[in-house]
Design an enzyme around this catalytic site. Structure first.
Site, PDB file in Angstrom:
ATOM      1  N   GLU A   4       0.825  -1.216   0.000  1.00  0.00           N
ATOM      2  CA  GLU A   4       0.000   0.000   0.000  1.00  0.00           C
ATOM      3  C   GLU A   4       0.857   1.263   0.000  1.00  0.00           C
ATOM      4  O   GLU A   4       1.180   1.798   1.055  1.00  0.00           O
ATOM      5  CB  GLU A   4      -0.956   0.030   1.203  1.00  0.00           C
ATOM      6  N   LYS A  38      -2.642  -1.885  -2.988  1.00  0.00           N
ATOM      7  CA  LYS A  38      -3.686  -0.990  -2.482  1.00  0.00           C
ATOM      8  C   LYS A  38      -3.250   0.438  -2.784  1.00  0.00           C
ATOM      9  O   LYS A  38      -2.208   0.886  -2.305  1.00  0.00           O
ATOM     10  CB  LYS A  38      -3.915  -1.195  -0.980  1.00  0.00           C
TER      11      LYS A  38
END
Length: 294
Positions: A176, A213
């Site tokens: 992420e 992400k």
């Protein structure tokens, strides 16, 4: 690795629920839920109250695998129980939802236009415990503020270095590298980030798989190549501070990108709602996020 959950994450219809507020963000999450700081005297009581909130969400009829593929948990949540079962087992066995674990220890000081992750000093121990608790994958977050090539490269290098340790432990990492939605150069940040991610993905071996992400990009379908990459199980999007409606509208514009929302999932939930009111509010949020994801 759980093959059934891998197949579900790769090809299933739905989104990932982010229920991983940690020590720093828990008071804010509880306050949004209608539980103020005077309701708890210490950190233990605070974490018990947030587990009660998460339990109410997870046990709701609105929270199941017909619309939700996975759920990201805070480390303490992994060691707590729901109806006598460890949380990950409850998710997998009762709900058909793949459990993920937030493993980062927060963000380091800002440098070169980014915030790297703080060192994860107990990573091996955490991954061992995650396997014991039947966790499918992990999640770790860095943040990008400026289109600084040195900083963005450092973020992606660090994420993939840790990601390879996670893969070696038999888990699927969610990488992420969030781009701050308030960045004045958000689009330029995303262009550099995409190049770095593709380079690292191309260097993975055929048995190394990751999830990504990302912040919903300014340029529609910017991440199409990432979504199609053979080493990527799924690309999911964080809400990044957008309201549910705005996050959903932006998500709909990007083919193949699915949600992994936190605040946008729970923003209309309140501790003082009746069960019917709570379940209705959650059902509305789940359905809207699901529709935006598919």
């Amino acid at each position: 690795m759980n093959k059934k959950q891998f197949e579900q994450m790769k090809n299933g219809k739905g989104f990932i629920a982010a229920l991983d507020q940690s020590g720093g963000s828990t008071p804010k999450a509880l306050a949004a839920y209608g539980v103020n700081e005077d309701a708890y005297a210490n950190e233990d009581e605070m974490f018990t109250l947030v587990h009660d909130m998460r339990t109410r969400i997870i046990t709701s009829p609105a929270f199941d695998s017909s619309k939700i593929l996975g759920a990201i948990l805070f480390e303490q949540t992994m060691d707590r129980k729901i109806e006598g079962m460890y949380t990950a087992d409850y998710l997998a066995e009762k709900k058909g939802i793949a459990p993920f674990l937030k493993i980062d220890k927060g963000l380091d000081h800002q440098a070169d236009g980014v915030q790297l992750m703080k060192p994860i000093t107990d990573l091996d121990e955490t991954l061992t415990r995650a396997n014991e608790r039947h966790i499918f994958g992990t999640k770790m977050r860095s943040v990008i503020y400026e289109p600084n090539e040195v900083g963005i490269k450092a973020v992606v290098d660090q994420q993939f270095e840790v990601g390879k340790q996670i893969i070696a432990a038999g888990l699927v990492p969610i990488i992420e590298p969030e781009v701050d939605i308030h960045s004045e150069d958000k689009q330029a940040c995303e262009a550099i980030l995409k190049t770095e991610l593709l380079q690292h993905l191309d260097e993975l071996s055929s048995d190394e798989n990751v999830m990504l992400k990302v912040t919903i990009p300014t340029e529609t379908n910017l991440y199409r190549e990432l979504i199609a990459h053979p080493r990527v199980v799924r690309v999911v999007a964080l809400s990044g501070g957008y309201s549910t409606d705005i996050a959903n509208e932006k998500l709909k514009e990007n083919d193949g990108l699915i949600a992994s929302f936190s605040r946008a999932l729970s923003q209309d939930l309140n501790a003082n709602q009746s069960d019917d009111e709570f379940n209705s509010s959650l059902e509305k949020a789940v359905t809207s996020i699901y529709n935006a994801s598919v």
